[in-house]
Write an enzyme that holds these catalytic residues in place. Structure first.
Site, PDB file in Angstrom:
ATOM      1  N   SER A   9       0.837  -1.202   0.000  1.00 57.82           N
ATOM      2  CA  SER A   9       0.000   0.000   0.000  1.00 57.82           C
ATOM      3  C   SER A   9       0.873   1.254   0.000  1.00 57.82           C
ATOM      4  CB  SER A   9      -0.895   0.015   1.241  1.00 57.82           C
ATOM      5  OG  SER A   9      -1.444   1.319   1.388  1.00 57.82           O
ATOM      6  N   HIS A  34      -1.356  -1.273  -4.261  1.00 57.40           N
ATOM      7  CA  HIS A  34      -2.594  -0.866  -3.585  1.00 57.40           C
ATOM      8  C   HIS A  34      -2.572   0.652  -3.389  1.00 57.40           C
ATOM      9  CE1 HIS A  34      -6.105  -1.800  -0.987  1.00 57.40           C
ATOM     10  NE2 HIS A  34      -5.661  -0.822  -0.201  1.00 57.40           N
ATOM     11  N   ASP A  36      -4.742   3.845  -1.889  1.00 49.77           N
ATOM     12  CA  ASP A  36      -5.825   4.208  -0.969  1.00 49.77           C
ATOM     13  C   ASP A  36      -6.323   5.619  -1.236  1.00 49.77           C
ATOM     14  OD1 ASP A  36      -6.100   1.913   0.837  1.00 49.77           O
ATOM     15  OD2 ASP A  36      -4.001   2.324   1.317  1.00 49.77           O
ATOM     16  N   MET A  38      -8.949   8.461   0.014  1.00 48.13           N
ATOM     17  CA  MET A  38      -9.789   8.873   1.164  1.00 48.13           C
ATOM     18  C   MET A  38     -10.309  10.281   0.936  1.00 48.13           C
ATOM     19  SD  MET A  38      -7.229   7.628   4.143  1.00 48.13           S
ATOM     20  CE  MET A  38      -6.543   5.974   4.156  1.00 48.13           C
ATOM     21  N   HIS A  67      -8.481   1.391  -3.883  1.00 46.60           N
ATOM     22  CA  HIS A  67      -9.411   1.201  -2.759  1.00 46.60           C
ATOM     23  C   HIS A  67     -10.066   2.549  -2.460  1.00 46.60           C
ATOM     24  CE1 HIS A  67      -9.659   0.151   1.862  1.00 46.60           C
ATOM     25  NE2 HIS A  67     -10.850   0.288   1.311  1.00 46.60           N
ATOM     26  N   MET A  69     -12.184   4.828  -0.466  1.00 53.45           N
ATOM     27  CA  MET A  69     -12.828   5.079   0.830  1.00 53.45           C
ATOM     28  C   MET A  69     -13.517   6.431   0.724  1.00 53.45           C
ATOM     29  SD  MET A  69      -9.719   3.620   3.164  1.00 53.45           S
ATOM     30  CE  MET A  69      -8.584   3.663   1.790  1.00 53.45           C
ATOM     31  N   MET A 138     -11.526  -5.369   5.662  1.00 54.23           N
ATOM     32  CA  MET A 138     -10.706  -4.444   6.457  1.00 54.23           C
ATOM     33  C   MET A 138     -10.386  -5.088   7.809  1.00 54.23           C
ATOM     34  SD  MET A 138     -10.138  -1.915   4.498  1.00 54.23           S
ATOM     35  CE  MET A 138      -9.106  -1.118   5.718  1.00 54.23           C
ATOM     36  N   GLY A 143      -8.880   4.455   7.128  1.00 52.24           N
ATOM     37  CA  GLY A 143      -8.574   5.871   7.302  1.00 52.24           C
ATOM     38  C   GLY A 143      -7.108   6.142   7.573  1.00 52.24           C
ATOM     39  N   PHE A 144      -6.433   5.170   8.156  1.00 52.28           N
ATOM     40  CA  PHE A 144      -5.040   5.401   8.536  1.00 52.28           C
ATOM     41  C   PHE A 144      -4.220   4.123   8.380  1.00 52.28           C
ATOM     42  CE2 PHE A 144      -7.838   8.153  10.916  1.00 52.28           C
ATOM     43  CZ  PHE A 144      -7.283   9.413  10.678  1.00 52.28           C
ATOM     44  N   GLY A 145      -2.933   4.299   8.097  1.00 52.03           N
ATOM     45  CA  GLY A 145      -2.020   3.168   8.098  1.00 52.03           C
ATOM     46  C   GLY A 145      -1.507   2.902   9.501  1.00 52.03           C
ATOM     47  N   ASP A 176      -6.821  -6.138   4.359  1.00 52.60           N
ATOM     48  CA  ASP A 176      -6.209  -4.806   4.347  1.00 52.60           C
ATOM     49  C   ASP A 176      -6.124  -4.245   5.760  1.00 52.60           C
ATOM     50  OD1 ASP A 176      -5.279  -2.318   3.670  1.00 52.60           O
ATOM     51  OD2 ASP A 176      -7.049  -1.714   2.525  1.00 52.60           O
ATOM     52  N   GLY A 177      -4.895  -4.018   6.229  1.00 46.97           N
ATOM     53  CA  GLY A 177      -4.689  -3.339   7.505  1.00 46.97           C
ATOM     54  C   GLY A 177      -3.959  -4.189   8.526  1.00 46.97           C
ATOM     55  N   GLY A 178      -2.862  -3.658   9.032  1.00 46.72           N
ATOM     56  CA  GLY A 178      -2.166  -4.295  10.152  1.00 46.72           C
ATOM     57  C   GLY A 178      -1.473  -5.606   9.828  1.00 46.72           C
ATOM     58  N   GLY A 198       1.112  -1.997   4.178  1.00 48.62           N
ATOM     59  CA  GLY A 198       1.630  -0.638   4.054  1.00 48.62           C
ATOM     60  C   GLY A 198       2.814  -0.418   4.953  1.00 48.62           C
TER      61      GLY A 198
HETATM   62  C1  DX5 Z   1      -6.300   1.892   5.649  1.00 47.88           C
HETATM   63  C2  DX5 Z   1      -5.891   1.533   4.245  1.00 47.88           C
HETATM   64  C3  DX5 Z   1      -4.855   0.497   4.174  1.00 47.88           C
HETATM   65  C4  DX5 Z   1      -3.547   0.906   4.788  1.00 47.88           C
HETATM   66  C5  DX5 Z   1      -2.889  -0.326   5.317  1.00 47.88           C
HETATM   67  O1  DX5 Z   1      -7.406   2.695   5.608  1.00 47.88           O
HETATM   68  O2  DX5 Z   1      -7.000   1.037   3.516  1.00 47.88           O
HETATM   69  O3  DX5 Z   1      -4.627   0.066   2.830  1.00 47.88           O
HETATM   70  O4  DX5 Z   1      -2.680   1.537   3.899  1.00 47.88           O
HETATM   71  O5  DX5 Z   1      -1.753   0.073   5.989  1.00 47.88           O
HETATM   72  P1  DX5 Z   1      -1.057  -0.809   7.102  1.00 47.88           P
HETATM   73  O6  DX5 Z   1      -0.552  -2.046   6.407  1.00 47.88           O
HETATM   74  O7  DX5 Z   1       0.020   0.079   7.574  1.00 47.88           O
HETATM   75  O8  DX5 Z   1      -2.085  -1.117   8.145  1.00 47.88           O
HETATM   76 ZN    ZN Z   2      -6.559   0.038   1.506  1.00 44.27          ZN
END
Ligand code: DX5
Ligand code: ZN
Length: 219
Positions: A9, A34, A36, A38, A67, A69, A138, A143-145, A176-178, A198
């Site tokens: 990402s 990927h 993102d 927003m 993606h 959002m 998700m 909203g945030f990495g 997606d995420g974490g 990400g």
């Molecule tokens: C969050 C995004 C993710 C994000 C994942 O809203 O949709 O794609 O970039 O980042 P990490 O891998 O750092 O959680």
């Molecule tokens: Zn994403």
């Protein structure tokens, strides 16, 4: 054993050096990029827009997995397609006419994905599973990495895998995420096909190696 599709990402990348970051992904074992998007309305953050996706596309040698959002994605889907998106995912929670959104994406020749927030049950996807190419589950609130992985995701992935089989759908499951090396194998064992990463990739001193490690994981 099928290897996971790896989608780094760019949200966690250095936006002042996007060409360098995209080239790193080009040269890595990653499969997709990927991206993102927003809008500051559907999620409490603003990331990048259509001109940035166009700029990424100029350098990208791998499919752009966009993606969205954003609210009312139907207003921008065509613009993201023109900017170079190969896969476009919209959020179920942002789409009162989800089936229409999916048809719009497919009519443009893109692959269609539906993303679901952590609180959204996978059963809500049942009526559209045959129509889509991807479900983006998700594992954090969008909203945030760099947020903490929500453990209940494993259960959702298992449930979704069973539903996909029940309906003979070819939809891939993207998480997606974490994501990190601790949870990635278990996610694959639960039924995931695509891993978005990400922070885990870009905060490393050797992002390409991290991508290789993710790609080589066994469930
Ligand atoms: C969050 C995004 C993710 C994000 C994942 O809203 O949709 O794609 O970039 O980042 P990490 O891998 O750092 O959680
Ligand atoms: Zn994403």
């Amino acid at each position: 054993m099928t290897k996971p599709i790896i989608a780094p990402s760019l949200l966690a990348s250095d936006f002042a050096n996007l060409e360098r970051e995209v080239n790193m992904i080009n040269q890595s074992e990653a499969d997709w990029i990927h991206v993102d998007i927003m809008d500051g309305v559907f999620v409490p953050n603003i990331s990048m827009g259509i001109p940035v996706v166009e700029a990424i596309r100029k350098h990208a040698q791998k499919p752009l997995d966009v993606h969205l959002m954003i609210v009312q994605p139907e207003r921008y889907v065509e613009a993201f397609h023109n900017a170079g998106a190969a896969i476009i995912s919209v959020h179920l929670e942002a789409c009162p006419h989800l089936h229409r959104n999916i048809q719009q994406i497919k009519a443009l020749g893109c692959q269609a994905g539906v993303a679901i927030n952590p609180h959204t049950p996978v059963t809500l996807l049942e009526p559209v599973l045959k129509d889509i190419d991807l479900v983006c589950v998700m594992a954090v609130n969008p909203g945030f990495g760099a947020q903490k992985f929500i453990e209940r995701t494993y259960q959702k992935v298992e449930q979704l895998r069973a539903l996909i089989q029940k309906h003979n759908s070819t939809a891939k499951i993207e998480i997606d995420g974490g994501i990190n090396l601790q949870n990635a194998s278990s996610l694959m064992a639960a039924g995931a096909d695509v891993l978005v990463a990400g922070n885990f990739v870009f905060s490393s001193s050797s992002p390409k190696e991290v991508i290789t490690q993710l790609k080589s994981l066994k469930p």
